[in-house]
Write an enzyme that holds these catalytic residues in place. Sequence first.
Site, PDB file in Angstrom:
ATOM      1  CB  SER A  11     -23.493 -87.060 -44.386  1.00 23.88           C
ATOM      2  OG  SER A  11     -23.528 -85.845 -45.076  1.00 23.88           O
ATOM      3  CG  HIS A  41     -26.869 -85.719 -48.651  1.00 18.72           C
ATOM      4  ND1 HIS A  41     -27.666 -85.170 -47.664  1.00 18.72           N
ATOM      5  CD2 HIS A  41     -25.625 -85.795 -48.151  1.00 18.72           C
ATOM      6  CE1 HIS A  41     -26.902 -84.908 -46.609  1.00 18.72           C
ATOM      7  NE2 HIS A  41     -25.662 -85.267 -46.876  1.00 18.72           N
ATOM      8  CG  HIS A  63     -25.326 -79.337 -46.974  1.00 19.35           C
ATOM      9  ND1 HIS A  63     -25.517 -80.349 -47.892  1.00 19.35           N
ATOM     10  CD2 HIS A  63     -25.370 -79.919 -45.749  1.00 19.35           C
ATOM     11  CE1 HIS A  63     -25.665 -81.505 -47.250  1.00 19.35           C
ATOM     12  NE2 HIS A  63     -25.583 -81.265 -45.956  1.00 19.35           N
ATOM     13  CE1 TYR A  65     -21.412 -79.326 -48.780  1.00 21.34           C
ATOM     14  CE2 TYR A  65     -21.910 -78.929 -46.466  1.00 21.34           C
ATOM     15  CZ  TYR A  65     -21.818 -79.790 -47.539  1.00 21.34           C
ATOM     16  OH  TYR A  65     -22.162 -81.112 -47.392  1.00 21.34           O
ATOM     17  CD  GLU A  66     -24.985 -79.483 -51.599  1.00 22.04           C
ATOM     18  OE1 GLU A  66     -25.152 -80.149 -52.634  1.00 22.04           O
ATOM     19  OE2 GLU A  66     -25.728 -79.580 -50.596  1.00 22.04           O
ATOM     20  CB  ALA A  93     -22.906 -87.085 -40.259  1.00 22.77           C
ATOM     21  CG  MET A 185     -20.570 -78.312 -42.204  1.00 25.01           C
ATOM     22  SD  MET A 185     -19.521 -78.862 -43.571  1.00 25.01           S
ATOM     23  CE  MET A 185     -17.964 -79.117 -42.709  1.00 25.01           C
ATOM     24  CB  SER A 186     -27.060 -79.834 -42.047  1.00 22.93           C
ATOM     25  OG  SER A 186     -26.956 -80.852 -41.060  1.00 22.93           O
ATOM     26  CG  ASN A 209     -15.745 -86.614 -37.450  1.00 23.22           C
ATOM     27  OD1 ASN A 209     -16.762 -86.678 -38.164  1.00 23.22           O
ATOM     28  ND2 ASN A 209     -15.249 -85.468 -37.045  1.00 23.22           N
ATOM     29  CG  HIS A 221     -17.921 -86.726 -46.808  1.00 25.22           C
ATOM     30  ND1 HIS A 221     -18.781 -86.082 -45.932  1.00 25.22           N
ATOM     31  CD2 HIS A 221     -18.716 -87.294 -47.749  1.00 25.22           C
ATOM     32  CE1 HIS A 221     -20.031 -86.261 -46.331  1.00 25.22           C
ATOM     33  NE2 HIS A 221     -20.015 -86.989 -47.436  1.00 25.22           N
TER      34      HIS A 221
END
Length: 247
Positions: A11, A41, A63, A65-66, A93, A185-186, A209, A221
């Site tokens: 990201s 992306h 991902h 989550y998609e 990220a 998350m990756s 962050n 995001h």
Amino acid sequence: MQGMLGIVLGSGLGPLAERVVVSRTEAFSEQGLPGSTVKGHAGRFLFGKLGQRDVVVMQGRVHLYEGHDAKAVTAGVRWMHSQGVEHLILTNAAGTLHPGFPPGCWMMLSDHLNLTGTSPLEGGPNFVDMTEVYDLEARAAFLDVASQRSMTLHQGVYAGLRGPQYETPAEIRMLRTMGADAVGMSTVLEAIQARALGIRVNAFSCLTNWAAGLSPEKLDHAEVIETGAAAAASMMDLLEAWCGGAS
């Protein structure tokens, strides 16, 4: 002779591709791969050269989550392997949990925690040694190059979760207790798949962050995209310099 290098951009890290001398481009869809629904992306492969090194850049990823399963999330890694990639650089990220690793810095992964609850190797007795997921020789070379360039490059443990929600402060406290320095998350499933294929792997987190509970600011995001773009140049400097001396 150096084998092909694969680079996966996370990201906000799309600008990392700008210094690649591109010879051809292929969309994920052209190879029957799922496209990303996440801003930042692009969903395409770039073939070309970084310095004198042949590279294929995966500009974006999909991902869990998609709505994808572990096999779909790692399809791009298998495709790059079929194209001759022998060493894979993963970027992401991530939120930082370490008080000495402030946002805006880079962390090279020394290890990871797979907390996604799944694996791309499911479906059989696919037992793969994960003692050294992230190539130790290359890590030493990256640290040397970073030192020569006066670039701050931390090393630490990345915790990979499913998302898409950000973690709660209690979950962050749990992850810190488990030894995590950054969370995202990756990456972990891609690293597992690459090692199963015999590909050397290294990975880098752009710390965008503070994780939940470590700052009064709310997670956003857009902040991830902005910080990743600002930090991309230093990582490309590192990769270009490393490509000039890597074996």
